[in-house]
Design an enzyme around this catalytic site. Structure first.
Site, PDB file in Angstrom:
ATOM      1  N   CYS A  39      -2.262  -0.041   7.189  1.00 54.16           N
ATOM      2  CA  CYS A  39      -1.436   1.166   7.076  1.00 54.16           C
ATOM      3  C   CYS A  39      -1.475   1.981   8.362  1.00 54.16           C
ATOM      4  CB  CYS A  39      -1.882   1.996   5.885  1.00 54.16           C
ATOM      5  SG  CYS A  39      -1.546   1.165   4.314  1.00 54.16           S
ATOM      6  N   CYS A  93      -5.918   2.518   5.675  1.00 52.87           N
ATOM      7  CA  CYS A  93      -6.617   1.275   6.005  1.00 52.87           C
ATOM      8  C   CYS A  93      -6.086   0.755   7.342  1.00 52.87           C
ATOM      9  CB  CYS A  93      -6.407   0.253   4.888  1.00 52.87           C
ATOM     10  SG  CYS A  93      -4.747  -0.478   4.887  1.00 52.87           S
ATOM     11  N   HIS A  95       0.850  -1.186   0.000  1.00 51.85           N
ATOM     12  CA  HIS A  95       0.000   0.000   0.000  1.00 51.85           C
ATOM     13  C   HIS A  95       0.889   1.240   0.000  1.00 51.85           C
ATOM     14  CE1 HIS A  95      -3.879  -1.976   1.786  1.00 51.85           C
ATOM     15  NE2 HIS A  95      -3.265  -2.775   0.911  1.00 51.85           N
ATOM     16  N   GLU A 152       1.096   3.892   1.877  1.00 50.88           N
ATOM     17  CA  GLU A 152       1.686   4.280   3.153  1.00 50.88           C
ATOM     18  C   GLU A 152       2.809   3.338   3.563  1.00 50.88           C
ATOM     19  OE1 GLU A 152      -2.753   5.414   3.345  1.00 50.88           O
ATOM     20  OE2 GLU A 152      -1.546   3.789   2.518  1.00 50.88           O
TER      21      GLU A 152
END
Length: 154
Positions: free
Chosen positions: A84, A81, A51, A53
């Site tokens: 993250c 999310c 992801h 991040e």
């Protein structure tokens, strides 16, 4: 400068979509300077943890040669999310700025509400079967860690 950092995160999210990645971008800032930037590479790298991040945190840690990002801020094109958000806390990032929120993400097919629901359940009640195995044997490493005098706490 907050708007400039967020504009860069948004620009990274747009470039990610153009290059076949997910619609997410992020930058990590320390002392008024971008130290790392990244975007969602899940499908590009066949890595479900890639992801925006997380990739950006990994780059920031590498750039700063530390696992502790105290004093840093993260600007991300979307509210993080659960994975993250956890990574941000574990990295000790001090402030999160985000563009879209989790409802915006849900509206385009990125709905993480089921993960929050699963976290609240006992392991044996979760949709992915979970069982504890060899508990006593697994505790050996924990005992060793507890007794280790030269450990680096994190």
């Amino acid at each position: 400068m907050k708007e400039e950092y967020m504009k860069r995160a948004i620009e990274l999210s747009i470039k990610s979509v153009e290059n076949g990645g997910g619609p997410f971008g992020a930058v990590v800032v320390k002392d008024g300077k971008i130290v790392a930037e990244g975007s969602n590479c899940v499908t590009l790298n066949n890595d479900p943890t890639a992801h925006a991040e997380v990739t950006t945190i990994r780059k920031a840690c590498s750039t700063l040669n530390t696992f502790d990002l105290s004093g840093c801020e993260i600007y991300t094109s979307c509210e993080p999310c659960p994975m993250c958000l956890s990574a941000i806390y574990w990295a000790r990032i001090e402030r999160i700025y985000f563009g879209c929120d989790k409802t915006d993400a849900k509206n385009i097919g990125f709905d993480d509400s089921f993960i929050y629901e699963q976290i609240e359940l006992k392991p044996e009640q979760r949709s992915i079967a979970s069982s504890q195995v060899l508990h006593n044997e697994a505790l050996k490493a924990f005992r060793m860690w507890t007794e280790k005098e030269d450990k680096i706490e994190y």
